[in-house]
Design a protein around this motif. Sequence first.
Motif, PDB file in Angstrom:
ATOM      1  N   PRO A 186      -7.019  24.008 152.868  1.00 49.81           N
ATOM      2  CA  PRO A 186      -7.521  23.428 154.127  1.00 49.81           C
ATOM      3  C   PRO A 186      -6.496  22.520 154.794  1.00 49.81           C
ATOM      4  N   ALA A 187      -5.629  21.901 153.980  1.00 49.17           N
ATOM      5  CA  ALA A 187      -4.619  21.016 154.561  1.00 49.17           C
ATOM      6  C   ALA A 187      -3.610  21.796 155.399  1.00 49.17           C
ATOM      7  N   TRP A 188      -3.394  23.069 155.066  1.00 51.97           N
ATOM      8  CA  TRP A 188      -2.468  23.883 155.855  1.00 51.97           C
ATOM      9  C   TRP A 188      -3.007  24.083 157.264  1.00 51.97           C
ATOM     10  N   HIS A 189      -4.323  24.207 157.377  1.00 52.42           N
ATOM     11  CA  HIS A 189      -4.945  24.290 158.693  1.00 52.42           C
ATOM     12  C   HIS A 189      -4.762  22.967 159.447  1.00 52.42           C
ATOM     13  N   ASP A 190      -4.873  21.836 158.741  1.00 48.20           N
ATOM     14  CA  ASP A 190      -4.636  20.529 159.373  1.00 48.20           C
ATOM     15  C   ASP A 190      -3.210  20.438 159.897  1.00 48.20           C
ATOM     16  N   LYS A 191      -2.274  21.001 159.151  1.00 49.30           N
ATOM     17  CA  LYS A 191      -0.874  20.992 159.584  1.00 49.30           C
ATOM     18  C   LYS A 191      -0.718  21.768 160.888  1.00 49.30           C
ATOM     19  N   ALA A 192      -1.353  22.938 160.972  1.00 48.01           N
ATOM     20  CA  ALA A 192      -1.241  23.744 162.188  1.00 48.01           C
ATOM     21  C   ALA A 192      -1.817  23.001 163.390  1.00 48.01           C
ATOM     22  N   GLY A 193      -2.977  22.357 163.214  1.00 42.40           N
ATOM     23  CA  GLY A 193      -3.583  21.615 164.316  1.00 42.40           C
ATOM     24  C   GLY A 193      -2.732  20.438 164.752  1.00 42.40           C
ATOM     25  N   ALA A 194      -2.178  19.698 163.789  1.00 51.27           N
ATOM     26  CA  ALA A 194      -1.347  18.539 164.129  1.00 51.27           C
ATOM     27  C   ALA A 194      -0.078  18.958 164.844  1.00 51.27           C
ATOM     28  N   GLU A 195       0.526  20.069 164.415  1.00 48.29           N
ATOM     29  CA  GLU A 195       1.743  20.530 165.079  1.00 48.29           C
ATOM     30  C   GLU A 195       1.453  20.970 166.509  1.00 48.29           C
ATOM     31  N   ALA A 196       0.282  21.566 166.737  1.00 46.54           N
ATOM     32  CA  ALA A 196      -0.087  21.956 168.099  1.00 46.54           C
ATOM     33  C   ALA A 196      -0.244  20.721 168.982  1.00 46.54           C
TER      34      ALA A 196
END
Length: 541
Positions: A294-304
């Motif tokens: 789930p943290a990988w999804h958080d990374k994608a959102g933060a980078e966006a």
Amino acid sequence: MRDVLTLTKPQADRLRISAILRICADLLWVVQAYAVAAVIAGWLEDDDHGIALVILFAATGVLRALLSYGAGRLVFDLGQQVVQHTRRKLLDTQTVRIDAALSSAEVAALVCDKIPLLAPYFTRFRLAMIRVRVVPVAFVLIALTQSWAVAIVLLVTGPLIPVFMALIGLAARDASARQMVEIGAVNRLLVDRIAALPDILLLGGFDRSRALFVTRVDALREKTMAVLRIAFLSSTVLELFSAIGVAMVALYVGFSLLGEITFGIWGAPLSISQGVFLLLLAPDFFQPLRDLAPAWHDKAGAEAVAEELAGLDVAPVLPILGRGAKVAPLFGPISISVNQAETFAGINLPDFSIGPGESVALTGTSGSGKSTSLTALAGLLPLSCGRITVMGQLLNAENADAWRARLTLMPQHIHIPDTTLSEFLDPHGTKADLGPALRIAHASDIVAALPHGLDTRLGELGAGVSGGEARRLLLARAFFSGADVILADEPTADLDAVTAGLIIDALRRAQDSGKTVIVASHDPLLIDAMDRTVGLPEVQA
């Protein structure tokens, strides 16, 4: 705003301490696994050390809980600190130049909905990445002391998870970026439609607006579901490989205890306590990798979000001269002198002087800096070079508040707060007669036409009065305040000839009463009504 995913040294230290606490909590599972394995082996071998091992297990569990709580508290505070700092940097110390492609609703969505997505990046992803680099390696080394075959199983299945997560992360980043764009578009549409709701109802466009809004919301739902599908896919991939790894360890341990497998251990056959220990160790080897899904999804959102922040056209807010405090007005007859003045925006003010009771029109093409010049004359914008002298003194931070106590600034776009008209015209609550000021400004008929007269609440947007009426009311406020200098920015812009004539006459009356008037305008009638004109040079592209 390009550094939102980086940390300052104090923040990095907090993340490092949190990671150390969490890693220590993870590694304490080795002690608990040993205690459980020893208790089970003791039951089978009639060992009487079970109570001590249970106490060891419980004490270690309490210590793990305390370490996990401390790590979670530190990293949660860090996430909130990053969000608050980013918001403050955007709203307090930065000014966003919003063009046609970015509305205030999209900025609001960025501040309220998107910037908070930075917190999980630090609280989950960064912490999970640190744990992944340490905990699985430590567990492999510990497993290696018991069985080199189990260590090989973990080494083979473990690294496959980050590889597939990286591949999925590419799709997650693009999907999150599309979701962020759609969130801003929906907020923009909602705010625009709410603002135009009276006109939409009047023109019978409610059904069409509702259909358009439904279409945009459906688009947001589809993009959100696309992000969730990728998140579920990443979790599925991780669980698949972790389940395969745990199952292979369980098969090896089971067949080893049955005597069917005799390789993969150091010397003596695998004991029950060793087998149970390895079985308990395997799931926690994969736990940091499982938390990374789930943290990988958080990374994608933060980078966006970070990419959107980096794309904003931001500029440092220049300090306003003075402190905005209520002080005694600057003493002396009105005089203003501008000499080789230039603002930080690159606007050159022409040299001119003006005395008490005079009127000047600042003229120039659009973008030449007429509004900026008025702002600089009011002491609201510092100069990069040159000087503005008022009342024989250099306009600076020490006397700017006192200078502004002698003037009133009439902006082109007028904002009337949600107060009664009498409170707006008499902000200090003097209860003095407003009639003379209203008559000079040709605003008496405006008040008479309002449903409750001076007790009418015009609202945040000045609902109930036109643009020309709002400007006349603002002139009345200036006359009532007793200001000696009136700075008016395009006071007749977009007005009909009759209303513009009333504004011009009111400004002439102000000058006749001894006030100094400076206007920025394109209107030839207003320009001709002033004593003289001062032309601003065109800004070079």
